[in-house]
Design a protein around this motif. Sequence first.
Motif, PDB file in Angstrom:
ATOM      1  N   ARG A   1      22.433  -5.035   3.990  1.00 23.37           N
ATOM      2  CA  ARG A   1      23.139  -5.803   5.015  1.00 23.37           C
ATOM      3  C   ARG A   1      22.373  -7.073   5.395  1.00 23.37           C
ATOM      4  NH1 ARG A   1      23.915  -1.790   8.117  1.00 23.37           N
ATOM      5  NH2 ARG A   1      22.210  -2.104   9.560  1.00 23.37           N
ATOM      6  N   THR A   2      21.031  -6.981   5.406  1.00 29.38           N
ATOM      7  CA  THR A   2      20.227  -8.090   5.923  1.00 29.38           C
ATOM      8  C   THR A   2      19.476  -8.862   4.838  1.00 29.38           C
ATOM      9  OG1 THR A   2      18.248  -6.720   6.247  1.00 29.38           O
ATOM     10  CG2 THR A   2      19.861  -6.779   8.040  1.00 29.38           C
ATOM     11  N   GLY A   3      19.190  -8.217   3.716  1.00 31.88           N
ATOM     12  CA  GLY A   3      18.387  -8.844   2.677  1.00 31.88           C
ATOM     13  C   GLY A   3      16.909  -8.894   2.998  1.00 31.88           C
ATOM     14  N   ASN A   4      16.476  -8.155   4.017  1.00 34.96           N
ATOM     15  CA  ASN A   4      15.087  -8.171   4.464  1.00 34.96           C
ATOM     16  C   ASN A   4      14.290  -7.037   3.805  1.00 34.96           C
ATOM     17  OD1 ASN A   4      12.653  -8.278   5.778  1.00 34.96           O
ATOM     18  ND2 ASN A   4      13.505  -8.215   7.855  1.00 34.96           N
ATOM     19  N   PHE A   5      13.527  -7.341   2.775  1.00 31.70           N
ATOM     20  CA  PHE A   5      12.743  -6.327   2.081  1.00 31.70           C
ATOM     21  C   PHE A   5      11.552  -5.864   2.906  1.00 31.70           C
ATOM     22  CE2 PHE A   5      15.089  -8.120  -1.426  1.00 31.70           C
ATOM     23  CZ  PHE A   5      15.318  -7.027  -2.251  1.00 31.70           C
ATOM     24  N   ASP A   6      11.067  -6.703   3.798  1.00 29.25           N
ATOM     25  CA  ASP A   6       9.890  -6.339   4.600  1.00 29.25           C
ATOM     26  C   ASP A   6      10.153  -5.154   5.525  1.00 29.25           C
ATOM     27  OD1 ASP A   6       8.441  -8.377   3.438  1.00 29.25           O
ATOM     28  OD2 ASP A   6       8.957  -9.832   5.006  1.00 29.25           O
ATOM     29  N   SER A   7      11.433  -4.953   5.902  1.00 25.57           N
ATOM     30  CA  SER A   7      11.754  -3.858   6.821  1.00 25.57           C
ATOM     31  C   SER A   7      12.300  -2.641   6.078  1.00 25.57           C
ATOM     32  CB  SER A   7      12.783  -4.336   7.845  1.00 25.57           C
ATOM     33  OG  SER A   7      13.992  -4.720   7.195  1.00 25.57           O
ATOM     34  N   SER A   8      12.066  -2.565   4.773  1.00 29.27           N
ATOM     35  CA  SER A   8      12.631  -1.487   3.963  1.00 29.27           C
ATOM     36  C   SER A   8      11.563  -0.579   3.363  1.00 29.27           C
ATOM     37  CB  SER A   8      13.486  -2.091   2.835  1.00 29.27           C
ATOM     38  OG  SER A   8      14.474  -2.938   3.350  1.00 29.27           O
ATOM     39  N   LYS A   9      10.506  -0.341   4.117  1.00 24.04           N
ATOM     40  CA  LYS A   9       9.394   0.457   3.597  1.00 24.04           C
ATOM     41  C   LYS A   9       9.805   1.883   3.250  1.00 24.04           C
ATOM     42  CE  LYS A   9       5.886  -2.241   6.060  1.00 24.04           C
ATOM     43  NZ  LYS A   9       4.789  -2.208   7.082  1.00 24.04           N
ATOM     44  N   ALA A  10      10.781   2.422   3.964  1.00 24.82           N
ATOM     45  CA  ALA A  10      11.204   3.799   3.699  1.00 24.82           C
ATOM     46  C   ALA A  10      11.743   3.971   2.288  1.00 24.82           C
ATOM     47  CB  ALA A  10      12.271   4.215   4.716  1.00 24.82           C
ATOM     48  N   LEU A  11      12.214   2.872   1.687  1.00 27.10           N
ATOM     49  CA  LEU A  11      12.772   2.937   0.333  1.00 27.10           C
ATOM     50  C   LEU A  11      11.697   2.894  -0.740  1.00 27.10           C
ATOM     51  CD1 LEU A  11      15.799   0.466   0.485  1.00 27.10           C
ATOM     52  CD2 LEU A  11      15.899   2.935   0.195  1.00 27.10           C
ATOM     53  N   PHE A  12      10.551   2.335  -0.410  1.00 27.18           N
ATOM     54  CA  PHE A  12       9.575   2.022  -1.442  1.00 27.18           C
ATOM     55  C   PHE A  12       8.189   2.593  -1.135  1.00 27.18           C
ATOM     56  CE2 PHE A  12      12.655  -1.574  -1.344  1.00 27.18           C
ATOM     57  CZ  PHE A  12      13.253  -1.338  -2.567  1.00 27.18           C
ATOM     58  N   HIS A  13       8.159   3.819  -0.672  1.00 22.94           N
ATOM     59  CA  HIS A  13       6.860   4.471  -0.485  1.00 22.94           C
ATOM     60  C   HIS A  13       6.919   5.884  -1.047  1.00 22.94           C
ATOM     61  CE1 HIS A  13       8.080   7.299   2.659  1.00 22.94           C
ATOM     62  NE2 HIS A  13       8.743   6.326   3.234  1.00 22.94           N
ATOM     63  N   THR A  14       5.753   6.497  -1.219  1.00 21.50           N
ATOM     64  CA  THR A  14       5.698   7.828  -1.850  1.00 21.50           C
ATOM     65  C   THR A  14       5.052   8.872  -0.948  1.00 21.50           C
ATOM     66  OG1 THR A  14       3.636   7.176  -2.948  1.00 21.50           O
ATOM     67  CG2 THR A  14       5.682   6.928  -4.205  1.00 21.50           C
ATOM     68  N   SER A  15       5.254   8.739   0.352  1.00 24.49           N
ATOM     69  CA  SER A  15       4.842   9.811   1.268  1.00 24.49           C
ATOM     70  C   SER A  15       6.080  10.639   1.574  1.00 24.49           C
ATOM     71  CB  SER A  15       4.244   9.230   2.551  1.00 24.49           C
ATOM     72  OG  SER A  15       5.168   8.401   3.208  1.00 24.49           O
ATOM     73  N   PHE A  16       5.956  11.953   1.439  1.00 24.00           N
ATOM     74  CA  PHE A  16       7.131  12.807   1.496  1.00 24.00           C
ATOM     75  C   PHE A  16       7.082  13.745   2.693  1.00 24.00           C
ATOM     76  CE2 PHE A  16       6.027  12.252  -3.084  1.00 24.00           C
ATOM     77  CZ  PHE A  16       6.956  11.256  -3.339  1.00 24.00           C
ATOM     78  N   ALA A  17       8.250  13.974   3.271  1.00 22.86           N
ATOM     79  CA  ALA A  17       8.365  14.925   4.371  1.00 22.86           C
ATOM     80  C   ALA A  17       8.349  16.346   3.812  1.00 22.86           C
ATOM     81  CB  ALA A  17       9.664  14.673   5.133  1.00 22.86           C
TER      82      ALA A  17
END
Length: 373
Positions: free
Chosen positions: A150-166
Amino acid sequence: MEEHANVYFDESGFTGNRLLDSKQPIFSYAAVVIQDEEAKALVAHIIKKYQIQNGEIKGGKLVKKIKGRRALDEILNSLHGKMKVSVSNKKYALAGKFFEYIFEPSLARISSIFYGINFHKFVSTMLYIDFLRSGAQAEEIFEAFEALMRTGNFDSSKALFHTSFADESSKTLEYILTFSANNQSAVIEELNGYIGEGSGKWSLDLTNTSLYTLLSDWGQSYKTLTAYCDKSKPLETDQELLNTMIGRTDKVFSSFGDKELPITFNLTEPINLVDSKDFAGVQLADAVAAAFSYACNSDNTDEFAVKWRELIEDVVTYGSVFPDFDHVDPSSLEARRNGMILQELVRRSENKEDLLDGITGFIYDATCFLNNS
């Protein structure tokens, strides 16, 4: 094939790029082929018989009460053979968009191979299942992905690009996140400067795809089509592809599994964006869309929902998007093979290996192994 048809379109459940709206889980886009005078007569009859206020049929209001559902039922009966509908489960559609925009950039060189073995449906369905399980991390991923598109803001999309798992994350969700994190650069290269602005602002919206599919379907019955759509921001923003169909007489088909599906049609003019109040045909399309949005919501179990579901096979088009859990059935060769492919892609991405070098050989070997096991 008949010569010409006016086709009227409207939607139900529109939330634009916000596909996670819990109050409207279904998006329905309907198309009605009808003569203008016939449409006016039917609308006038329904308004008078059911004492509808304001002189306009609004399916979203009618579907809320029994009396209104009776009116919708009469409309559906009257439009037998004259209506088609594209219906989508919005959360599953979002999972499909996730594969398209997060996975496909890294697989684009030979993406048809992955689509041919339903790898996209395996990944999308597994992600959707994690969401249904109410896993907090899956929900966070969906929300982050939706916000990114929606925004094109990659800086606020850390949840998509990290490998720490719940703790509650499934192994498959971990694989999906690991792949995303290790291939972030391909996603940025593909999407940066497109999403969040212009037509890219509506990249998650289902309106254009639904309209295109319905026009393609009707184009098999009529040589020429004139389309009237209720005003829509996504359609106002981008009609470029639709305009290429003006005056187009050739018939082109695309392979979809074992089916050949139409992808061309002949428009007489650009799409007409109109006010539903002035076009009875659009009001009827609105009623049809609301009825099928209601029927395809599993929470609705009354007699009308049950009755309208029986019409789905005849009315709902091939472009509709709903999960098919057979694609993740652990007893099927397809699902087990796609699970192996996902693991192999993750292994390669973690080791910085070429994702696609020799992957067709891997798929062949995996198929042979599973056939012999």
